[in-house]
Structures are given as C-alpha cells and as structure tokens.
Design a protein around this motif. Structure first.
Motif, PDB file in Angstrom:
ATOM      1  N   ASP A   1       0.855  -1.186   0.000  1.00  0.00           N
ATOM      2  CA  ASP A   1       0.000   0.000   0.000  1.00  0.00           C
ATOM      3  C   ASP A   1       0.891   1.235   0.000  1.00  0.00           C
ATOM      4  OD1 ASP A   1      -2.312   1.524   0.028  1.00  0.00           O
ATOM      5  OD2 ASP A   1      -2.752   1.193   2.145  1.00  0.00           O
ATOM      6  N   SER A   2       0.371   2.340  -0.490  1.00  0.00           N
ATOM      7  CA  SER A   2       1.137   3.590  -0.465  1.00  0.00           C
ATOM      8  C   SER A   2       0.189   4.777  -0.561  1.00  0.00           C
ATOM      9  CB  SER A   2       2.132   3.646  -1.626  1.00  0.00           C
ATOM     10  OG  SER A   2       1.449   3.676  -2.862  1.00  0.00           O
ATOM     11  N   LYS A   3       0.658   5.899  -0.060  1.00  0.00           N
ATOM     12  CA  LYS A   3      -0.069   7.164  -0.172  1.00  0.00           C
ATOM     13  C   LYS A   3       0.948   8.253  -0.452  1.00  0.00           C
ATOM     14  CE  LYS A   3      -3.810   5.827   2.769  1.00  0.00           C
ATOM     15  NZ  LYS A   3      -4.295   5.695   4.091  1.00  0.00           N
ATOM     16  N   ILE A   4       0.656   9.056  -1.441  1.00  0.00           N
ATOM     17  CA  ILE A   4       1.514  10.185  -1.797  1.00  0.00           C
ATOM     18  C   ILE A   4       0.658  11.437  -1.727  1.00  0.00           C
ATOM     19  CG2 ILE A   4       2.900  11.243  -3.628  1.00  0.00           C
ATOM     20  CD1 ILE A   4       3.592   8.379  -4.532  1.00  0.00           C
TER      21      ILE A   4
ATOM     22  N   SER B   1       5.183  14.450   0.472  1.00  0.00           N
ATOM     23  CA  SER B   1       5.307  13.362   1.436  1.00  0.00           C
ATOM     24  C   SER B   1       4.760  12.068   0.848  1.00  0.00           C
ATOM     25  CB  SER B   1       4.594  13.704   2.736  1.00  0.00           C
ATOM     26  OG  SER B   1       3.209  13.816   2.529  1.00  0.00           O
ATOM     27  N   CYS B   2       5.304  10.977   1.357  1.00  0.00           N
ATOM     28  CA  CYS B   2       4.829   9.672   0.916  1.00  0.00           C
ATOM     29  C   CYS B   2       4.886   8.699   2.084  1.00  0.00           C
ATOM     30  CB  CYS B   2       5.649   9.146  -0.258  1.00  0.00           C
ATOM     31  SG  CYS B   2       7.370   8.803   0.145  1.00  0.00           S
ATOM     32  N   TRP B   3       4.036   7.689   2.023  1.00  0.00           N
ATOM     33  CA  TRP B   3       3.989   6.633   3.014  1.00  0.00           C
ATOM     34  C   TRP B   3       3.817   5.319   2.270  1.00  0.00           C
ATOM     35  CZ3 TRP B   3      -0.177   3.300   3.534  1.00  0.00           C
ATOM     36  CH2 TRP B   3      -0.105   2.409   4.607  1.00  0.00           C
ATOM     37  N   PHE B   4       4.528   4.299   2.707  1.00  0.00           N
ATOM     38  CA  PHE B   4       4.400   2.965   2.139  1.00  0.00           C
ATOM     39  C   PHE B   4       4.157   1.967   3.261  1.00  0.00           C
ATOM     40  CE2 PHE B   4       6.303   4.968  -1.413  1.00  0.00           C
ATOM     41  CZ  PHE B   4       6.021   4.199  -2.522  1.00  0.00           C
ATOM     42  N   ARG B   5       3.426   0.914   2.937  1.00  0.00           N
ATOM     43  CA  ARG B   5       3.277  -0.214   3.850  1.00  0.00           C
ATOM     44  C   ARG B   5       3.889  -1.432   3.174  1.00  0.00           C
ATOM     45  NH1 ARG B   5      -0.409  -4.432   5.687  1.00  0.00           N
ATOM     46  NH2 ARG B   5      -1.820  -4.081   3.950  1.00  0.00           N
ATOM     47  N   PHE B   6       4.738  -2.130   3.910  1.00  0.00           N
ATOM     48  CA  PHE B   6       5.446  -3.285   3.380  1.00  0.00           C
ATOM     49  C   PHE B   6       5.138  -4.530   4.183  1.00  0.00           C
ATOM     50  CE2 PHE B   6       8.202   0.300   2.330  1.00  0.00           C
ATOM     51  CZ  PHE B   6       8.480   0.060   0.992  1.00  0.00           C
TER      52      PHE B   6
ATOM     53  N   VAL C   1      11.581   5.068  -3.797  1.00  0.00           N
ATOM     54  CA  VAL C   1      11.044   6.304  -4.363  1.00  0.00           C
ATOM     55  C   VAL C   1      12.137   7.365  -4.420  1.00  0.00           C
ATOM     56  CG1 VAL C   1       8.693   5.857  -3.592  1.00  0.00           C
ATOM     57  CG2 VAL C   1      10.203   7.193  -2.151  1.00  0.00           C
ATOM     58  N   THR C   2      11.956   8.309  -5.273  1.00  0.00           N
ATOM     59  CA  THR C   2      12.946   9.364  -5.397  1.00  0.00           C
ATOM     60  C   THR C   2      13.003  10.197  -4.129  1.00  0.00           C
ATOM     61  OG1 THR C   2      11.356  10.898  -6.338  1.00  0.00           O
ATOM     62  CG2 THR C   2      12.578   9.519  -7.883  1.00  0.00           C
ATOM     63  N   HIS C   3      14.068  10.898  -3.946  1.00  0.00           N
ATOM     64  CA  HIS C   3      14.275  11.680  -2.728  1.00  0.00           C
ATOM     65  C   HIS C   3      13.631  13.062  -2.792  1.00  0.00           C
ATOM     66  CE1 HIS C   3      16.804   8.685  -0.871  1.00  0.00           C
ATOM     67  NE2 HIS C   3      17.303   8.468  -2.062  1.00  0.00           N
ATOM     68  N   GLN C   4      12.724  13.277  -3.737  1.00  0.00           N
ATOM     69  CA  GLN C   4      12.042  14.566  -3.836  1.00  0.00           C
ATOM     70  C   GLN C   4      11.079  14.788  -2.679  1.00  0.00           C
ATOM     71  OE1 GLN C   4      10.091  13.871  -7.545  1.00  0.00           O
ATOM     72  NE2 GLN C   4       8.150  13.359  -6.637  1.00  0.00           N
ATOM     73  N   TYR C   5      10.677  13.725  -2.004  1.00  0.00           N
ATOM     74  CA  TYR C   5       9.725  13.847  -0.915  1.00  0.00           C
ATOM     75  C   TYR C   5      10.424  14.302   0.363  1.00  0.00           C
ATOM     76  CZ  TYR C   5       6.967  11.143  -4.170  1.00  0.00           C
ATOM     77  OH  TYR C   5       6.325  10.707  -5.286  1.00  0.00           O
ATOM     78  N   VAL C   6       9.928  15.391   0.925  1.00  0.00           N
ATOM     79  CA  VAL C   6      10.506  15.930   2.151  1.00  0.00           C
ATOM     80  C   VAL C   6      10.219  14.988   3.319  1.00  0.00           C
ATOM     81  CG1 VAL C   6      10.454  17.867   3.764  1.00  0.00           C
ATOM     82  CG2 VAL C   6      10.282  18.280   1.296  1.00  0.00           C
TER      83      VAL C   6
ATOM     84  N   ALA D   1       7.275   4.744   6.494  1.00  0.00           N
ATOM     85  CA  ALA D   1       6.891   3.411   6.082  1.00  0.00           C
ATOM     86  C   ALA D   1       6.426   2.630   7.305  1.00  0.00           C
ATOM     87  CB  ALA D   1       8.066   2.692   5.430  1.00  0.00           C
ATOM     88  N   THR D   2       5.472   1.769   7.071  1.00  0.00           N
ATOM     89  CA  THR D   2       5.022   0.817   8.056  1.00  0.00           C
ATOM     90  C   THR D   2       5.468  -0.543   7.556  1.00  0.00           C
ATOM     91  OG1 THR D   2       3.091   2.161   8.568  1.00  0.00           O
ATOM     92  CG2 THR D   2       3.000  -0.155   9.211  1.00  0.00           C
ATOM     93  N   VAL D   3       6.101  -1.309   8.417  1.00  0.00           N
ATOM     94  CA  VAL D   3       6.600  -2.625   8.021  1.00  0.00           C
ATOM     95  C   VAL D   3       5.941  -3.673   8.893  1.00  0.00           C
ATOM     96  CG1 VAL D   3       8.640  -4.047   7.656  1.00  0.00           C
ATOM     97  CG2 VAL D   3       8.836  -1.561   7.464  1.00  0.00           C
ATOM     98  N   GLU D   4       5.295  -4.633   8.242  1.00  0.00           N
ATOM     99  CA  GLU D   4       4.680  -5.749   8.953  1.00  0.00           C
ATOM    100  C   GLU D   4       5.525  -6.984   8.674  1.00  0.00           C
ATOM    101  OE1 GLU D   4       0.585  -8.371   8.839  1.00  0.00           O
ATOM    102  OE2 GLU D   4       0.573  -6.358   7.995  1.00  0.00           O
ATOM    103  N   PHE D   5       6.011  -7.611   9.711  1.00  0.00           N
ATOM    104  CA  PHE D   5       6.834  -8.811   9.575  1.00  0.00           C
ATOM    105  C   PHE D   5       5.922 -10.030   9.688  1.00  0.00           C
ATOM    106  CE2 PHE D   5       9.606  -5.455  10.995  1.00  0.00           C
ATOM    107  CZ  PHE D   5      10.637  -5.549  10.068  1.00  0.00           C
TER     108      PHE D   5
END
Length: 110
Positions: free
Chosen positions: A47-50, A56-61, A94-99, A103-107
């Motif tokens: 999942d991701s939100k930009i 800003s960006c957020w990813f779930r892994f 993702v590129t480093h353009q996001y200030v 990330a959320t990581v689920e193991f």
C-alpha cells in the motif's frame, strides 16, 4: 540494481540494499547490515499514499524470512528499529524529492 535500491546510515554503521528482484515474484530480496550483523529477508510493498503536493509519501510493506533469533533481546530490538528506519528512509526506492517519507513494516511468517 539501480542506485535508488539502497540506503546507508554511516553514523550507525548500517545499510540496506535490494539484492534481487524477479518479475514473477511478489517479493524482492534485501540484505541489511548493522554492527557486523547481516540479515537477509524478502519484502514487498502492499500500500502507499503520496500527498497531492508531492512532498510526502507513506508505504506499507510486508517482510518475511528474517532470522535473528540468535541475538539477545536488546540487540534484536535495536536491530529491528534501525531496519525499520532504513526502510522508511527510502521506501520503495522512491525518489528523494519527498521531504517527508515514512513506512510501516509488517513482519510475517513464511
């Protein structure tokens, strides 16, 4: 691998890099090094939100295959914290353009 497939924290003597990816596989392989300890695992974004303004960006892994049972509890907890921060530093390559990157990581188990 491309240059965007790794992140390094020299102060913590840690780095994370993608070591393999296959089109037919849902997961990619990663290697994480921290304080003379190597950890190998597989991970994939789910999942991701930009933000609309692209700042800003957020990813779930989902991550699997991490074997660190032979480490003490304190070291294991510290390693996992540093690993989570390494993944958040450049989530999904993702590129480093996001200030702001997070990330959320689920193991998960195998």
């Amino acid at each position: 691998m491309h240059s965007r497939d790794w992140t390094v924290d020299r102060e913590r003597d840690a780095f994370l890099l993608k070591v393999w990816a296959h089109q037919e596989s849902e997961f990619s392989g990663y290697a994480f090094y921290w304080r003379k300890v190597w950890v190998f695992f597989e991970m994939r974004p789910v999942d991701s939100k930009i933000s609309p303004d692209q700042t800003s960006c957020w990813f779930r892994f989902l991550a699997k295959g991490i074997e660190i049972s032979d480490l003490g509890t304190v070291v294991r907890d510290d390693l996992m914290e540093v690993l989570r921060e390494a993944i958040a530093a450049s989530p999904g390559g993702v590129t480093h353009q996001y200030v702001h990157r997070s990330a959320t990581v689920e193991f998960i188990g195998e």
